[in-house]
Design a protein around this motif. Structure first.
Motif, PDB file in Angstrom:
ATOM      1  N   GLU A 198     -47.540  29.439 -33.237  1.00  0.00           N
ATOM      2  CA  GLU A 198     -46.764  30.626 -32.917  1.00  0.00           C
ATOM      3  C   GLU A 198     -46.405  31.468 -34.039  1.00  0.00           C
ATOM      4  N   LYS A 199     -46.079  31.002 -35.204  1.00  0.00           N
ATOM      5  CA  LYS A 199     -46.130  32.286 -36.314  1.00  0.00           C
ATOM      6  C   LYS A 199     -47.515  32.767 -36.607  1.00  0.00           C
ATOM      7  N   VAL A 202     -48.511  34.488 -32.100  1.00  0.00           N
ATOM      8  CA  VAL A 202     -47.704  35.099 -31.396  1.00  0.00           C
ATOM      9  C   VAL A 202     -46.547  36.121 -32.317  1.00  0.00           C
ATOM     10  N   GLN A 203     -45.957  35.598 -33.098  1.00  0.00           N
ATOM     11  CA  GLN A 203     -45.065  36.316 -33.827  1.00  0.00           C
ATOM     12  C   GLN A 203     -45.877  37.123 -34.832  1.00  0.00           C
ATOM     13  N   SER A 205     -45.843  36.370 -38.122  1.00  0.00           N
ATOM     14  CA  SER A 205     -45.276  36.236 -39.520  1.00  0.00           C
ATOM     15  C   SER A 205     -46.001  35.487 -40.205  1.00  0.00           C
ATOM     16  N   ARG A 258     -50.782  30.136 -27.395  1.00  0.00           N
ATOM     17  CA  ARG A 258     -50.220  31.671 -26.684  1.00  0.00           C
ATOM     18  C   ARG A 258     -50.145  31.572 -25.140  1.00  0.00           C
ATOM     19  N   TYR A 265     -42.139  34.414 -22.692  1.00  0.00           N
ATOM     20  CA  TYR A 265     -41.998  35.839 -23.053  1.00  0.00           C
ATOM     21  C   TYR A 265     -41.982  36.471 -21.688  1.00  0.00           C
TER      22      TYR A 265
END
Length: 318
Positions: A198-199, A202-203, A205, A258, A265
């Motif tokens: 996810e990091k 998606v994010q 980061s 995702r 989301y």
């Protein structure tokens, strides 16, 4: 006068005596130093990250008994040994990680011992393989995961060199997932992808800078820690097929995450904008779902590790 007995039991690495003495209420009175737990690594036996970079080998039994006996190790600072490649100082947690002992690393982390190497720890996980190339010390990687030091998010400085004319080089910030893909480790790639999916996908980061050229092995990749030394050791080259398979393994996990996250989301975005209605049956109807899906997909980080990009890569290789 009996207190030194526990100190001697710790130094001898004797778990039975240390347990018996602790039951008698004895505590350690000695001020322990790194030399109590370390010894110079023998020449020819420096295959592990600790011996390769710091020139030390770990006395596992002594450290294990010391942890169980409550010896304070949080402020202990380990300096590199003679002829060591590193000039940084490490904590006992760093030492346990680089020595590849995940149980000791987990115990030290639970005891509150921090890493002194910090974000640079990831660079010390590389060692030299039999072909004079860089390779990850997989035992050290496992130990870092066991200690939960956030290894998957640590940046790794890589010197990306094109040995053509004119010669081009650039310093790039890889994440560990990028490096593992370039090494062709499919199993570790899947594990990392699940950890940071996810990091990364998606994010955004955890940035990934992997490109098609890296899968094609068109440039040589040197960990900056090795590039700055006299002997420059690159990552293995000529393993384009292994890199591609590892990239597919990572992309499969990232794409699946995702899809799962997009649904959550999408509902959240619909609620924020009032683009949903609740029917009598209790089901929720989202208005303009295609538009919301396009908005969310546009906001996702642009990365190469997707099945769509890799499919195009495979077609261009035919």
């Amino acid at each position: 006068m009996f207190k030194p007995q526990l100190d001697m039991a710790v130094l001898a690495g004797d778990p039975k005596d240390s347990v018996a003495l602790r039951k008698q209420g004895m505590a350690c009175s000695r001020k322990f130093v790194p030399g109590d737990f370390l010894q110079p690594a023998k020449e020819g036996l420096k295959g592990g990250a600790l011996g390769f970079h710091f020139g030390w080998s770990l006395n596992v039994n002594v450290l294990e008994v010391a942890i169980r006996s409550g010896v304070c190790l949080g402020s202990m600072m380990v300096s590199p040994g003679l002829c060591a490649r590193s000039r940084h100082q490490a904590s006992m947690l760093d030492v346990a990680i680089l020595a590849g002992h995940k149980q000791l690393a987990a115990a030290l982390a639970s005891a509150g011992v921090a890493s002194f190497l910090g974000q640079s720890l990831a660079g010390y996980l590389f060692v030299k393989d039999q072909n004079d190339r860089c390779e990850l010390d997989l035992a050290a990687v496992d130990s870092a995961f066991a200690a939960n030091v956030g290894l998957e998010a640590m940046p790794i400085q890589i010197m990306d060199v094109h040995f053509g004319y004119p010669m081009k080089k650039a310093t790039r910030q890889f994440c560990l997932l990028d490096v593992v893909v370039c090494l062709g480790h499919q199993a570790l790639t899947r594990r990392l992808a699940h950890t940071c999916a996810e990091k990364v996908a998606v994010q955004g980061s955890i940035p990934t800078c992997l490109t098609e050229g890296h899968l094609n092995c068109t440039t040589a990749l040197f960990p900056l820690l090795f590039w700055l030394t006299e002997r420059k050791l690159p990552l293995p080259e000529g393993n384009s097929m292994a890199r591609t398979k590892a990239a597919v393994a990572a992309a499969t996990v990232l794409d699946d995450v995702r899809c799962q996250v997009l649904a959550h989301y999408m509902v959240l975005l619909a609620q924020w904008n009032g683009l949903w209605t609740c029917r009598r049956s209790g089901s929720v109807h989202i208005i303009q779902p295609t538009l919301l899906r396009h908005i969310l997909e546009f906001s996702l980080p642009r990365i190469f590790l997707t099945r769509r990009c890799l499919q195009g890569h495979a077609e261009r290789r035919k």
